[in-house]
Design a protein around this motif. Structure first.
Motif, PDB file in Angstrom:
ATOM      1  N   UNK A 190     -14.406 -39.305  65.128  1.00  0.00           N
ATOM      2  CA  UNK A 190     -13.315 -40.279  65.189  1.00  0.00           C
ATOM      3  C   UNK A 190     -12.929 -40.732  63.787  1.00  0.00           C
ATOM      4  N   UNK A 191     -11.623 -40.821  63.558  1.00  0.00           N
ATOM      5  CA  UNK A 191     -11.111 -41.401  62.311  1.00  0.00           C
ATOM      6  C   UNK A 191      -9.916 -42.264  62.659  1.00  0.00           C
ATOM      7  N   UNK A 192      -9.464 -43.043  61.692  1.00  0.00           N
ATOM      8  CA  UNK A 192      -8.348 -43.954  61.955  1.00  0.00           C
ATOM      9  C   UNK A 192      -7.036 -43.186  61.940  1.00  0.00           C
ATOM     10  N   UNK A 193      -6.182 -43.494  62.929  1.00  0.00           N
ATOM     11  CA  UNK A 193      -4.887 -42.838  63.039  1.00  0.00           C
ATOM     12  C   UNK A 193      -3.799 -43.605  62.307  1.00  0.00           C
ATOM     13  N   UNK A 194      -2.581 -43.072  62.426  1.00  0.00           N
ATOM     14  CA  UNK A 194      -1.458 -43.628  61.669  1.00  0.00           C
ATOM     15  C   UNK A 194      -1.075 -45.033  62.106  1.00  0.00           C
ATOM     16  N   UNK A 195      -1.438 -45.414  63.355  1.00  0.00           N
ATOM     17  CA  UNK A 195      -1.034 -46.733  63.859  1.00  0.00           C
ATOM     18  C   UNK A 195      -2.139 -47.788  63.700  1.00  0.00           C
ATOM     19  N   UNK A 196      -3.279 -47.414  63.100  1.00  0.00           N
ATOM     20  CA  UNK A 196      -4.386 -48.370  62.975  1.00  0.00           C
ATOM     21  C   UNK A 196      -3.985 -49.598  62.160  1.00  0.00           C
ATOM     22  N   UNK A 197      -3.192 -49.375  61.114  1.00  0.00           N
ATOM     23  CA  UNK A 197      -2.769 -50.491  60.262  1.00  0.00           C
ATOM     24  C   UNK A 197      -1.924 -51.495  61.057  1.00  0.00           C
ATOM     25  N   UNK A 198      -1.053 -50.993  61.949  1.00  0.00           N
ATOM     26  CA  UNK A 198      -0.234 -51.897  62.769  1.00  0.00           C
ATOM     27  C   UNK A 198      -1.116 -52.796  63.623  1.00  0.00           C
ATOM     28  N   UNK A 199      -2.178 -52.220  64.183  1.00  0.00           N
ATOM     29  CA  UNK A 199      -3.083 -53.021  65.008  1.00  0.00           C
ATOM     30  C   UNK A 199      -3.782 -54.092  64.183  1.00  0.00           C
ATOM     31  N   UNK A 200      -4.288 -53.716  63.021  1.00  0.00           N
ATOM     32  CA  UNK A 200      -5.016 -54.674  62.194  1.00  0.00           C
ATOM     33  C   UNK A 200      -4.108 -55.788  61.669  1.00  0.00           C
ATOM     34  N   UNK A 201      -2.835 -55.464  61.451  1.00  0.00           N
ATOM     35  CA  UNK A 201      -1.889 -56.466  60.939  1.00  0.00           C
ATOM     36  C   UNK A 201      -1.330 -57.360  62.033  1.00  0.00           C
ATOM     37  N   UNK A 237     -12.659 -51.147  63.384  1.00  0.00           N
ATOM     38  CA  UNK A 237     -13.464 -51.663  62.259  1.00  0.00           C
ATOM     39  C   UNK A 237     -14.800 -50.937  62.195  1.00  0.00           C
ATOM     40  N   UNK A 238     -15.367 -50.661  63.365  1.00  0.00           N
ATOM     41  CA  UNK A 238     -16.647 -49.964  63.414  1.00  0.00           C
ATOM     42  C   UNK A 238     -16.507 -48.535  62.896  1.00  0.00           C
ATOM     43  N   UNK A 239     -15.425 -47.865  63.283  1.00  0.00           N
ATOM     44  CA  UNK A 239     -15.169 -46.515  62.766  1.00  0.00           C
ATOM     45  C   UNK A 239     -15.074 -46.548  61.247  1.00  0.00           C
ATOM     46  N   UNK A 240     -14.380 -47.542  60.733  1.00  0.00           N
ATOM     47  CA  UNK A 240     -14.191 -47.657  59.277  1.00  0.00           C
ATOM     48  C   UNK A 240     -15.521 -47.933  58.570  1.00  0.00           C
ATOM     49  N   UNK A 258      -6.241 -57.879  78.221  1.00  0.00           N
ATOM     50  CA  UNK A 258      -5.854 -57.841  76.812  1.00  0.00           C
ATOM     51  C   UNK A 258      -7.070 -57.413  75.996  1.00  0.00           C
ATOM     52  N   UNK A 259      -6.986 -56.212  75.441  1.00  0.00           N
ATOM     53  CA  UNK A 259      -8.122 -55.652  74.704  1.00  0.00           C
ATOM     54  C   UNK A 259      -7.816 -55.508  73.215  1.00  0.00           C
ATOM     55  N   UNK A 260      -6.912 -56.338  72.716  1.00  0.00           N
ATOM     56  CA  UNK A 260      -6.547 -56.246  71.303  1.00  0.00           C
ATOM     57  C   UNK A 260      -7.732 -56.544  70.395  1.00  0.00           C
ATOM     58  N   UNK A 261      -8.496 -57.581  70.712  1.00  0.00           N
ATOM     59  CA  UNK A 261      -9.655 -57.938  69.880  1.00  0.00           C
ATOM     60  C   UNK A 261     -10.724 -56.849  69.934  1.00  0.00           C
ATOM     61  N   UNK A 262     -11.137 -56.381  71.140  1.00  0.00           N
ATOM     62  CA  UNK A 262     -12.097 -55.265  71.163  1.00  0.00           C
ATOM     63  C   UNK A 262     -11.563 -54.023  70.446  1.00  0.00           C
ATOM     64  N   UNK A 263     -10.262 -53.797  70.504  1.00  0.00           N
ATOM     65  CA  UNK A 263      -9.679 -52.634  69.820  1.00  0.00           C
ATOM     66  C   UNK A 263      -9.871 -52.761  68.309  1.00  0.00           C
TER      67      UNK A 263
END
Length: 607
Positions: free
Chosen positions: A490-501, A415-418, A405-410
């Motif tokens: 690298x930039x944030x994609x369309x699904x980045x918000x789903x991961x953060x939420x 966050x680092x990209x941002x 499970x790599x949700x936290x590292x993801x």
């Protein structure tokens, strides 16, 4: 050629087989009766007989639409060997040769005529067909007609004209790969009131394996050297330059490898293809320009050093292995650049948005297969709408991967990209982001003061390789976007918000060293040879040598004379008369006349 009364009579006397396979006979009877048919059958399943037999049962000439010159030549060679009068019209013919074929067509001396879709739709060709009795139209590689298919070709769409110009002539559309949307479009554009015949897509003799791409040349060499030394195989590459580099590398390592791509001179392509078809142990390193319609039965492996664009493409390409039903391997190396490059090709294309979305969906399905932790075969078959149980004969079934499970590292990664973008106003590439996460004080980190960011060194628990595997998953899931035009920033994609939420979980395979399989399991041929006495093996080798010499003198592949299975049956039965030889599977009347005496003499000499 004399006409026959029943399908089984043609199968027995012309092709030398005792019985039909699967629904072949139903298809034949459907077309003979004058009704249209759609046939989906995996590569090596016997599609050609579904139109070749009706061609000998219906009056007139069957017109076969085929996309490649090599395929036409191979089919005509094989039909000539069984006594069927066939020809092709394509750009490889001189004007004199083309004129001779047209004369044969007009005089009614042809049973089958092979043409490309472009030539068929020429007004001169249609006018020529108006003057003859066309018994049926067979449209091979019919998935090319569909915009939903993986290999759409606009010229195939023009074949819709056949329905209105020749309404009484039955049409049979054939393909090895088509999902439900593609099948619907084939029927809608090419056929009327068609019966649909869909075989299982399963190729149980193929072992599917997908590995992490690291040192691709070395990985490929080890795969071939230790698992398929001396075997015929195909290596698929995305770029022309890669095909030549890998062919040269393999050749330098002692493997007989040849390049094939559309940029090579036509003479070199033809020469390399002829060697691959007529010699054993050749490895063809090619782009997807090679392979459609290749009938070589003993291709023991298909390797991909770059990920295909779609599951349809992957399935069709891997299906060129093991057409003889013997064990074969489908091996693919897959890495981050595969995801980046494929996404870039889609976005940079001139296609409209609908087509780009379609290509993205197909790529996502292919990425899902590559990243899958469960049965590869089950996923492949499900894509084509076929339910199955885990196969027990793929890499994931034999060695189930551990998932992390790599949700936290993801979340840390994006966050680092941002934070980097927020602090600098520009995006950076993967290595720089990983350096920040791991706390690596590089010149660039110091120059931009990224060691002051809140994400500095928060990812020391993972290695750089593990971060890259996670990044591959994030790109595949549309969480991260890589811009190849800006040094892979690298930039944030369309699904980045789903991961953060918290609406998405990210799991990746535990990174393990690539394991080397034992040399593939014994084929039926090898098992029989092991059981054979020294005397039987001597006869088998004598028959193979005779077949090789005969094929060379005729300028044809050995398998169009007799397949290995036919030679093995001759060894087992040791026929001593033409009547006994005729009972061997694969020995029809024409082959009995052409080769019967020679085979019986070899059997007698080795007895």
């Amino acid at each position: 050629m004399r006409r026959f009364n029943t399908p089984i009579e043609v199968l027995n006397q012309v092709f030398g087989y005792e019985s039909f396979r699967g629904f072949q006979e139903e298809v034949v009877e459907t077309v003979v009766s004058g009704r249209d048919a759609l046939v989906l059958m995996p590569t090596g399943g016997g599609k050609s007989l579904c139109y070749q037999i009706p061609a000998l049962l219906r009056d007139g000439v069957a017109v076969v639409v085929s996309p490649l010159i090599a395929l036409m030549q191979d089919q005509v060679d094989a039909l000539d060997e069984v006594g069927v009068k066939a020809a092709y019209l394509n750009s490889s013919l001189t004007p004199e040769e083309a004129s001779r074929v047209k004369d044969e067509l007009l005089s009614g001396r042809l049973d089958l005529l092979y043409v490309a879709p472009e030539r068929l739709m020429m007004s001169s060709m249609l006018s020529l067909l108006d003057r003859v009795n066309v018994s049926l139209f067979a449209i091979d590689e019919a998935h090319c007609v569909s915009v939903w298919g993986h290999d759409f070709r606009p010229e195939y769409g023009e074949l819709e004209l056949l329905r209105t110009r020749y309404p009484q002539v039955p049409r049979i559309a054939l393909t090895a790969t088509a999902d439900e949307k593609t099948r619907a479009e084939i029927v809608g554009k090419l056929l009327n009131d068609a019966r649909e015949f869909v075989a299982s897509f399963d190729r149980p003799n193929i072992f599917y394996r997908i590995v992490d791409k690291r040192n691709i040349k070395e990985q490929l060499l080890n795969f071939i050297k230790y698992e398929h030394s001396g075997d015929s195989g195909i290596v698929y590459c995305l770029a022309r330059r890669t095909t030549e580099e890998i062919a040269q590398y393999l050749s330098g390592c002692g493997i007989e490898a040849l390049p094939y791509h559309a940029g090579l001179p036509a003479e070199e392509r033809a020469r390399n293809q002829a060697r691959f078809l007529r010699e054993d142990g050749i490895v063809m390193v090619a782009t997807i320009a090679f392979g459609m319609g290749i009938d070589k039965p003993n291709v023991r492996f298909v390797a991909h050093v770059d990920m295909p664009k779609s599951i349809e493409g992957y399935f069709q390409e891997t299906g060129r292995a093991g057409r003889d039903g013997e064990p074969a391997d489908a091996w693919m190396a897959y890495g981050l650049n595969d995801v980046v490059n494929q996404r870039f090709f889609i976005d940079a294309s001139d296609a409209d948005e609908m087509h780009k979305q379609l290509c993205t969906q197909k790529l996502d399905a292919m990425l899902g297969l590559a990243e899958a932790p469960d049965c590869r075969r089950q996923r492949l078959l499900a894509y084509f709408g076929e339910k199955s149980e885990p196969c027990g004969h793929c890499d994931n079934c034999l060695e189930p991967p551990d998932l992390l499970d790599m949700t936290v590292p993801a979340k840390k990664f994006i966050s680092c990209i941002y934070r980097i973008r927020e602090a600098s106003g520009v995006c950076f590439g993967a290595q720089h982001v990983i350096d920040v996460l791991m706390g690596n004080m590089t010149d660039r980190v110091a120059r931009f003061s990224h060691d002051k960011l809140s994400t500095w060194s928060i990812g020391q628990d993972l290695s750089a390789a593990e971060w890259r595997i996670l990044l591959r998953q994030l790109v595949a899931r549309h969480v991260v976007w890589v811009d190849p035009t800006a040094r892979n920033a690298l930039s944030l994609g369309e699904a980045a918000r789903d991961l953060l939420r918290g609406n998405m979980k990210i799991s990746v395979r535990k990174r393990v060293a690539e394991t080397r399989r034992k040399r593939r399991e014994h084929s039926q041929t090898e098992a029989l040879l092991q059981e054979f006495s020294k005397r039987d093996r001597s006869l088998y080798e004598a028959l193979r040598q005779w077949r090789s010499d005969e094929a060379k003198s005729l300028g044809k592949p050995p398998y169009v004379i007799f397949k290995d299975a036919t030679l093995l049956e001759i060894v087992r039965e040791r026929p001593t008369s033409p009547e006994a030889l005729r009972r061997i599977s694969g020995v029809g009347e024409k082959k009995l006349v052409n080769y019967g005496d020679a085979v019986l003499d070899i059997v007698a000499a080795e007895s």
